[in-house]
Design a protein around this motif. Structure first.
Motif, mmCIF file in Angstrom:
data_model
loop_
_atom_site.group_PDB
_atom_site.id
_atom_site.type_symbol
_atom_site.label_atom_id
_atom_site.label_comp_id
_atom_site.label_asym_id
_atom_site.label_seq_id
_atom_site.Cartn_x
_atom_site.Cartn_y
_atom_site.Cartn_z
ATOM 1 N N GLY A 233 -8.585 13.356 -13.549
ATOM 2 C CA GLY A 233 -9.832 12.630 -13.710
ATOM 3 C C GLY A 233 -10.667 12.542 -12.449
ATOM 4 O O GLY A 233 -10.609 13.393 -11.564
ATOM 5 N N HIS A 234 -11.429 11.445 -12.388
ATOM 6 C CA HIS A 234 -12.304 11.196 -11.236
ATOM 7 C C HIS A 234 -11.581 10.297 -10.231
ATOM 8 O O HIS A 234 -10.440 9.887 -10.449
ATOM 9 N N GLU A 235 -12.270 10.000 -9.139
ATOM 10 C CA GLU A 235 -11.649 9.231 -8.058
ATOM 11 C C GLU A 235 -11.211 7.850 -8.522
ATOM 12 O O GLU A 235 -10.203 7.319 -8.052
ATOM 13 N N THR A 236 -11.943 7.265 -9.461
ATOM 14 C CA THR A 236 -11.612 5.909 -9.923
ATOM 15 C C THR A 236 -10.507 5.905 -10.978
ATOM 16 O O THR A 236 -9.963 4.850 -11.307
ATOM 17 N N ASP A 237 -10.165 7.078 -11.505
ATOM 18 C CA ASP A 237 -9.107 7.143 -12.527
ATOM 19 C C ASP A 237 -7.743 7.168 -11.855
ATOM 20 O O ASP A 237 -7.522 7.898 -10.887
ATOM 21 N N THR A 238 -6.831 6.367 -12.402
ATOM 22 C CA THR A 238 -5.456 6.329 -11.873
ATOM 23 C C THR A 238 -4.486 6.434 -13.032
ATOM 24 O O THR A 238 -4.615 5.717 -14.027
ATOM 25 N N THR A 239 -3.519 7.343 -12.896
ATOM 26 C CA THR A 239 -2.504 7.515 -13.929
ATOM 27 C C THR A 239 -1.122 7.343 -13.315
ATOM 28 O O THR A 239 -0.969 7.309 -12.088
ATOM 29 N N ILE A 240 -0.110 7.305 -14.163
ATOM 30 C CA ILE A 240 1.263 7.098 -13.692
ATOM 31 C C ILE A 240 1.705 8.229 -12.767
ATOM 32 O O ILE A 240 2.368 7.988 -11.748
ATOM 33 N N ILE A 241 1.343 9.464 -13.088
ATOM 34 C CA ILE A 241 1.834 10.564 -12.249
ATOM 35 C C ILE A 241 1.200 10.542 -10.858
ATOM 36 O O ILE A 241 1.719 11.180 -9.939
ATOM 37 N N ASP A 242 0.083 9.808 -10.688
ATOM 38 C CA ASP A 242 -0.488 9.662 -9.345
ATOM 39 C C ASP A 242 0.498 8.950 -8.424
ATOM 40 O O ASP A 242 0.543 9.217 -7.223
ATOM 41 N N TYR A 243 1.264 8.024 -8.978
ATOM 42 C CA TYR A 243 2.241 7.286 -8.182
ATOM 43 C C TYR A 243 3.523 8.095 -7.969
ATOM 44 O O TYR A 243 4.200 7.958 -6.955
ATOM 45 N N VAL A 244 3.864 8.935 -8.959
ATOM 46 C CA VAL A 244 5.119 9.684 -8.878
ATOM 47 C C VAL A 244 4.961 10.971 -8.066
ATOM 48 O O VAL A 244 5.897 11.402 -7.390
ATOM 49 N N ALA A 245 3.797 11.582 -8.129
ATOM 50 C CA ALA A 245 3.575 12.881 -7.476
ATOM 51 C C ALA A 245 3.776 12.767 -5.958
ATOM 52 O O ALA A 245 3.701 11.686 -5.367
ATOM 53 N N ASP A 246 4.007 13.905 -5.344
ATOM 54 C CA ASP A 246 4.201 13.941 -3.889
ATOM 55 C C ASP A 246 2.910 13.658 -3.137
ATOM 56 O O ASP A 246 2.938 13.196 -1.999
ATOM 57 N N LEU A 247 1.772 13.959 -3.773
ATOM 58 C CA LEU A 247 0.472 13.667 -3.161
ATOM 59 C C LEU A 247 -0.529 13.479 -4.286
ATOM 60 O O LEU A 247 -0.509 14.215 -5.274
ATOM 61 N N ARG A 248 -1.411 12.490 -4.118
ATOM 62 C CA ARG A 248 -2.439 12.242 -5.121
ATOM 63 C C ARG A 248 -3.793 12.683 -4.585
ATOM 64 O O ARG A 248 -4.182 12.307 -3.476
ATOM 65 N N ALA A 249 -4.497 13.514 -5.369
ATOM 66 C CA ALA A 249 -5.850 13.945 -5.013
ATOM 67 C C ALA A 249 -6.838 13.205 -5.909
ATOM 68 O O ALA A 249 -6.583 13.015 -7.100
ATOM 69 N N PRO A 250 -7.973 12.782 -5.378
ATOM 70 C CA PRO A 250 -8.927 12.027 -6.208
ATOM 71 C C PRO A 250 -9.552 12.862 -7.312
ATOM 72 O O PRO A 250 -9.937 12.329 -8.346
ATOM 73 N N THR A 251 -9.667 14.191 -7.094
ATOM 74 C CA THR A 251 -10.262 15.084 -8.095
ATOM 75 C C THR A 251 -9.551 16.431 -8.045
ATOM 76 O O THR A 251 -8.877 16.752 -7.054
#
Length: 401
Positions: A233-251
């Protein structure tokens, strides 16, 4: 006489009545968004309506951090906040603290429950995060085969490094089959042993992005041996895999920039390193040449060849001095010998004989210089210039005094 009040007093009284009503202090209202305006100050002004009425609403900029979507005309939402009176205009309105899309409230509750559960299981812990390789050759992408997300990833990755190989797994990213498709894509790219993996999609509502909140997807991301960058998604979207992944990208675009190194920047760095290395090598060579010259100078000073040459020169000079001294000695000796010869010539009997003198000895060869040492009848030897004669003493005639 009946009391007369000012407008301000009445508005203040009504405001106080609203403040004392417990129900109006914390309530949720469901309705359709109308006349929505995003002010430059960051505040949002809109009207909430249904078939029986309308109510004015405002969300101040300080409360917008929890708003995960952009409101639009006709959108069905649930608004949580306080009803209060704006005294200046004498109007009441809803002072909003949070807004969710109608029907999404249950999903947010599921989201928070799963988030808390996975947090307690340690799946968000930083010690499980794998580092993203600095230089990747193979990039795996799990996303829909069409749409802006995959185009952005391919364009940005290719621009930053035209040599990188991109392997796309065309996953379903929305709907009931999405979670299984995403998990299958992660397993497939893991088997390909890509260097790093991007898992994501473009923006959407919480319902559109829900596949990335499923526990099976989170577990697949956590278990994957390949570093994973989430890009949902976009920078304001947050999902569960954002927390689990090794790195989270905003887009998705940002994920491509994080995953793929910039070849031009690397080339510039290499050029700088090459220039620095060349300068250091040239400086070291100059230093070592200077040291070598100093060592050569010391070797020349201490060289056996130099010592031998020096001693040889010394010996030659000594030989010349000795030769000169010997010549001087010989010359002096010869001069003295000549003097002695001349002296001896003056004393030589032979020279006297040449001058008419003779030399007389007795028969034993003793030189006679005294008349008293011979007797009459003695035999004598007379030596003259060219020979010897024998004579007999017949007479003696002493020298007269």
């Amino acid at each position: 006489m009946q009391n007369v009040y000012t407008v301000g007093q009445i508005n203040s009284y009504i405001k106080n009545m609203f403040a004392q009503d417990f129900l109006l202090q914390e309530l949720s209202i469901k309705g359709e968004v109308s006349n929505c305006k995003y002010h430059s100050s960051g505040h949002i002004y809109f009207t909430l309506k249904d078939e029986k009425g309308t109510i004015s609403c405002v969300m101040f900029a300080g409360n917008r951090s929890g708003l995960r979507f952009r409101m639009a005309e006709g959108m069905q939402v649930v608004v949580k906040g306080t009803i209060d009176v704006y005294e200046r205009d004498g109007k009441y309105q809803m002072y909003t603290r949070s807004i969710t899309r109608d029907g999404a409230g249950a999903l947010y509750e599921r989201f928070e429950r799963l988030k808390q559960e996975l947090l307690e299981r340690g799946m968000f812990a930083p010690e499980y995060k794998k580092p993203i390789p600095e230089y990747v050759r193979t990039l795996g992408v799990v996303t829909a085969p069409t749409g802006a997300a995959v185009r952005d990833i391919i364009n940005i990755a290719s621009r930053r490094n035209p040599y990188v190989q991109i392997i796309l797994y065309p996953a379903i990213v929305q709907g009931e089959a999405a979670a299984a498709s995403i998990v299958e894509g992660i397993h497939a790219l893991e088997a390909k042993q890509v260097d790093v993996m991007i898992v994501g999609r473009g923006g959407g509502s919480i319902e559109d992005l829900w596949a990335f909140n499923e526990e099976v997807v989170a577990q697949a991301v956590f278990d994957c041996s390949i570093p994973i960058i989430s890009a949902v998604g976009h920078e304001t979207d947050t999902t569960i895999i954002d927390y689990v992944a090794d790195l989270r990208a905003p887009t998705p675009s940002a994920a491509a920039e994080l995953a793929v190194f910039d070849v031009s920047l690397l080339q510039s760095q290499l050029d700088g390193m090459r220039l620095t290395l060349n300068r250091q090598i040239q400086g070291r060579l100059r230093l070592e040449r200077t040291r070598l010259k100093a060592v050569e100078a010391r070797l020349k000073m201490n060289s056996p060849v130099g010592k031998i040459r020096e001693k040889k020169t010394y010996a030659m000079n000594l030989e010349e001095r000795m030769t000169s001294a010997m010549r001087n000695q010989i010359t002096g000796k010869r001069h003295r010998l000549a003097i002695y010869i001349e002296k001896l010539k003056g004393l030589s009997p032979l020279d006297k004989l040449n001058q008419g003198y003779s030399y007389i000895s007795d028969k034993e060869g003793r030189t006679l210089t005294d008349i008293n040492k011979v007797k009459i009848g003695d035999k004598l030897q007379i030596y003259v210039k060219n020979g010897r004669m024998e004579a007999e003493v017949t007479g003696k005639y002493p020298k007269m005094q």
